[in-house]
Design a protein around this motif. Structure first.
Motif, PDB file in Angstrom:
ATOM      1  N   UNK A 186       0.809  -1.212   0.000  1.00 41.59           N
ATOM      2  CA  UNK A 186       0.000   0.000   0.000  1.00 41.59           C
ATOM      3  C   UNK A 186       0.850   1.273   0.000  1.00 41.59           C
ATOM      4  N   UNK A 187       2.016   1.241   0.639  1.00 39.63           N
ATOM      5  CA  UNK A 187       2.879   2.426   0.668  1.00 39.63           C
ATOM      6  C   UNK A 187       3.419   2.724  -0.729  1.00 39.63           C
ATOM      7  N   UNK A 188       3.917   1.687  -1.407  1.00 40.95           N
ATOM      8  CA  UNK A 188       4.443   1.869  -2.763  1.00 40.95           C
ATOM      9  C   UNK A 188       3.320   2.231  -3.726  1.00 40.95           C
ATOM     10  N   UNK A 209      -7.775   4.405 -15.885  1.00 46.53           N
ATOM     11  CA  UNK A 209      -7.215   3.677 -14.748  1.00 46.53           C
ATOM     12  C   UNK A 209      -8.157   2.549 -14.370  1.00 46.53           C
ATOM     13  N   UNK A 210      -7.660   1.320 -14.407  1.00 39.19           N
ATOM     14  CA  UNK A 210      -8.491   0.141 -14.181  1.00 39.19           C
ATOM     15  C   UNK A 210      -8.038  -0.581 -12.917  1.00 39.19           C
ATOM     16  N   UNK A 211      -8.987  -0.859 -12.040  1.00 40.92           N
ATOM     17  CA  UNK A 211      -8.689  -1.595 -10.821  1.00 40.92           C
ATOM     18  C   UNK A 211      -9.974  -2.167 -10.250  1.00 40.92           C
ATOM     19  N   UNK A 212      -9.834  -3.123  -9.330  1.00 38.86           N
ATOM     20  CA  UNK A 212     -10.992  -3.626  -8.589  1.00 38.86           C
ATOM     21  C   UNK A 212     -11.125  -2.918  -7.252  1.00 38.86           C
ATOM     22  N   UNK A 213     -10.144  -2.062  -6.914  1.00 42.80           N
ATOM     23  CA  UNK A 213     -10.116  -1.381  -5.617  1.00 42.80           C
ATOM     24  C   UNK A 213     -10.786  -0.014  -5.742  1.00 42.80           C
ATOM     25  N   UNK A 214     -12.066   0.046  -5.390  1.00 41.36           N
ATOM     26  CA  UNK A 214     -12.833   1.278  -5.546  1.00 41.36           C
ATOM     27  C   UNK A 214     -12.342   2.379  -4.618  1.00 41.36           C
ATOM     28  N   UNK A 216      -9.265   2.992  -3.681  1.00 39.90           N
ATOM     29  CA  UNK A 216      -8.075   3.578  -4.294  1.00 39.90           C
ATOM     30  C   UNK A 216      -8.460   4.477  -5.450  1.00 39.90           C
ATOM     31  N   UNK A 217      -9.428   4.047  -6.224  1.00 38.63           N
ATOM     32  CA  UNK A 217      -9.852   4.785  -7.404  1.00 38.63           C
ATOM     33  C   UNK A 217     -10.495   6.124  -7.050  1.00 38.63           C
ATOM     34  N   UNK A 218     -11.271   6.153  -5.973  1.00 39.62           N
ATOM     35  CA  UNK A 218     -11.966   7.386  -5.582  1.00 39.62           C
ATOM     36  C   UNK A 218     -10.981   8.519  -5.327  1.00 39.62           C
TER      37      UNK A 218
END
Length: 347
Positions: A186-188, A209-214, A216-218
């Motif tokens: 998470x730090x990196x 930007x594509x991810x499953x982590x909403x 992080x995306x917000x």
């Protein structure tokens, strides 16, 4: 604000012995110049398939069967091979999932930069390539003397930044990032995203930007699209999509990670399993897992509806209306009558 890329009715099929499986179904969105658009959803929802479509990187059995991808007004899907070759690095470039493993372990970083520059006629000799590569490494905070090292001599975060530097080598207008921080701690992750944001502000490119982590995306995106089983079910500004979701699936994603502040809350997952694309039910695709499902949902497929100038949703009733309706019904519910029976007491 001018649109940089405009995706209209994109459909992607995978050809199998049992027929075609539609992995992306009638997806439409656009990305403005200088904007960061996020695509979120659980594994298998079609996020990466959309990303590969924007770059025309699909190989059989994948097939882009319908739609348009307009980049600066030109349809990417009709480009000839030479046009496509130029578009892929100068117009749009991509940071792949598990990007830090994309580097050739047998070649130095310098050689891999040279390979890019030579293929696109960016430099005239090796010395010019070295100077340009050093500049790119400095941009992502990697000392230029590391240019002649091999990938295994770098940490995971540094390799990730090297790949980002390569993606920016030809100064593209669009950077497609397919879960670029998944394998990092998470730090990196935060360091990488902060650096990408700084580069975006400096060079003015747009980002998908594509991810499953909403969560992080917000923090990172301007707008967010939510995908479910090949469909884009909601599109909204990032600051609003968790506070006022209009699709039950968006609410479910938002409830799947804990908040950093406030009281402890019980986590609630989304019931059921992802949809089998070989067996798509009638009506709404999310209906079998939706806690707000009604008869109409099982019979009629909802269409994308514009709720505001920058908000879209594909839900018959929209979550806010459903929640307000439930709260109103609860408020208007008559109070139960209590009958108190007193026991006879012999005096």
């Amino acid at each position: 604000m001018k649109k940089l890329i405009d995706v209209k009715g994109l459909c992607v099929d995978y050809v199998t012995f049992d027929g075609r499986v539609r992995a992306v179904d009638d997806v439409s969105f656009h990305i403005n110049q200088g904007e960061i658009l996020g695509l979120a959803g659980e594994s298998g929802c079609g996020k990466s398939t959309v990303a590969f479509s924007l770059m025309r990187l699909h190989r059989p059995p994948a097939l882009i069967s319908e739609g348009q991808i307009l980049f600066d007004g030109q349809d990417v899907l009709t480009m000839e091979e030479e046009e496509l070759r130029s578009y892929r690095w100068k117009g749009a470039s991509m940071v792949f999932q598990s990007a830090m493993n994309c580097l050739n372990p047998l070649k130095t970083i310098e050689y891999q930069f040279w390979d890019i520059f030579e293929a696109h006629d960016i430099v005239s000799n090796r010395e010019e390539s070295i100077e340009k590569a050093k500049e790119l490494l400095n941009i992502v905070d990697i000392p230029s003397e590391r240019l002649f090292d091999y990938p295994h001599q770098f940490s995971g975060g540094m390799r990730q930044r090297v790949v980002i530097a390569m993606a920016l080598a030809l100064n593209p207008k669009l950077l497609v990032m397919d879960e670029p921080t998944t394998a990092l701690d998470v730090v990196v992750q935060r360091e990488i995203l902060q650096k990408i944001h700084e580069l975006k502000e400096r060079f003015g490119f747009s980002i998908l930007f594509i991810t499953h982590d909403l969560s992080l995306m917000v923090e990172f995106c301007d707008r967010i699209g939510i995908m479910y089983s090949g469909k884009l079910v909601e599109l909204a500004p990032s600051k609003e999509i968790l506070q006022k979701p209009n699709h039950p699936y968006t609410q479910g994603l938002g409830n799947s990670f804990p908040t950093l502040i406030g009281e402890l809350q019980e986590m609630k997952g989304i019931p059921g399993s992802p949809l089998d694309l070989n067996n798509i039910p009638q009506g709404c695709r999310f209906a079998p897992r939706c806690s707000y499902v009604q008869d109409k949902c099982r019979q009629i497929e909802p269409q994308a509806e514009q709720l505001a100038s920058n908000r879209w949703s594909t839900c018959h009733f929209h979550l806010n209306a459903l929640v307000n309706s439930e709260e109103s019904a609860q408020r208007n519910k008559p109070e139960p009558e209590y009958v108190i029976q007193l026991a006879d007491v012999e005096g």
